[in-house]
Write an enzyme that holds these catalytic residues in place. Sequence first.
Site, PDB file in Angstrom:
ATOM      1  N   HIS A 100      56.836  72.162  33.998  1.00  0.00           N
ATOM      2  CA  HIS A 100      56.399  73.275  34.286  1.00  0.00           C
ATOM      3  C   HIS A 100      56.108  73.613  35.715  1.00  0.00           C
ATOM      4  O   HIS A 100      55.858  74.861  36.196  1.00  0.00           O
ATOM      5  CB  HIS A 100      55.072  73.716  33.319  1.00  0.00           C
ATOM      6  CG  HIS A 100      53.716  73.298  33.678  1.00  0.00           C
ATOM      7  ND1 HIS A 100      53.404  71.756  33.546  1.00  0.00           N
ATOM      8  CD2 HIS A 100      52.881  73.716  34.561  1.00  0.00           C
ATOM      9  CE1 HIS A 100      52.401  71.449  34.154  1.00  0.00           C
ATOM     10  NE2 HIS A 100      51.783  72.630  34.713  1.00  0.00           N
ATOM     11  N   HIS A 101      56.097  72.659  36.530  1.00  0.00           N
ATOM     12  CA  HIS A 101      55.829  72.840  37.943  1.00  0.00           C
ATOM     13  C   HIS A 101      57.181  72.459  38.764  1.00  0.00           C
ATOM     14  O   HIS A 101      57.218  72.688  40.028  1.00  0.00           O
ATOM     15  CB  HIS A 101      54.654  72.112  38.653  1.00  0.00           C
ATOM     16  CG  HIS A 101      53.570  72.527  38.456  1.00  0.00           C
ATOM     17  ND1 HIS A 101      53.255  73.842  38.813  1.00  0.00           N
ATOM     18  CD2 HIS A 101      52.280  72.343  37.754  1.00  0.00           C
ATOM     19  CE1 HIS A 101      51.612  74.214  38.643  1.00  0.00           C
ATOM     20  NE2 HIS A 101      51.377  73.229  37.848  1.00  0.00           N
ATOM     21  N   LYS A 144      44.762  67.751  33.167  1.00  0.00           N
ATOM     22  CA  LYS A 144      43.573  68.252  34.219  1.00  0.00           C
ATOM     23  C   LYS A 144      42.382  67.756  33.740  1.00  0.00           C
ATOM     24  O   LYS A 144      41.515  67.848  34.666  1.00  0.00           O
ATOM     25  CB  LYS A 144      43.557  69.863  34.445  1.00  0.00           C
ATOM     26  CG  LYS A 144      44.785  70.333  35.244  1.00  0.00           C
ATOM     27  CD  LYS A 144      44.718  71.808  35.571  1.00  0.00           C
ATOM     28  CE  LYS A 144      45.817  72.372  36.609  1.00  0.00           C
ATOM     29  NZ  LYS A 144      45.686  73.674  36.845  1.00  0.00           N
TER      30      LYS A 144
END
Length: 197
Positions: free
Chosen positions: A112-113, A63
């Site tokens: 993780h998504h 991010k």
Amino acid sequence: MVSGATPSRTTNYLMQQLEAVDRVTATHSFAVAELVWRLCAEIGFGGGYGWLYEAGLLHDIGKMYIPRSVLMSRKVFTPAERRAMEAHVTYTGQILKYYRYHPAIIEACEQHHERLDGSGYPRGLTGEGLSAGGRLIAVADVFSALVSPRPYRGALPVRKALDIVMEEAYKGKLDAEIAGYLLKVIANQKFDLIRSF
């Protein structure tokens, strides 16, 4: 930081970089790592799961490369903004590969998504295609995100967040067994919600 979990110097450096760019995501990442650690203890893993704590810290490191206008958006994403946000998973994988992290850490962070029913991203993996680490971080990530304030909404109550996690498990998106351990961690007060979230 939880006792027994010792991130590498590289991880500490990367987390400092993330915190400088996006304090909200850094705080979320520390909460995810601690929850992953507590889940591992509740599940009964041996002492060798420090790498999962590290993966919890690093899962959103990509991010740093998402435009702040998207990260801090208070409105519903446009399709282009959603694609930009989802790219953080790819960036995370690239960063971790550059720094030569263990493949298990990279895999857990890149997954993780993902969701067990194939509805996740970036690869739409299903069932057995998801690693144990990816499944753990997915549950911890969803719960932590729900109980933490976001630019577009306030924090949800713990009970509501647990209900959502369990609903996602019931629908076959999140690992039901890990979701069950999450309930135990919270019910047994083994995770300090006030301090961590």
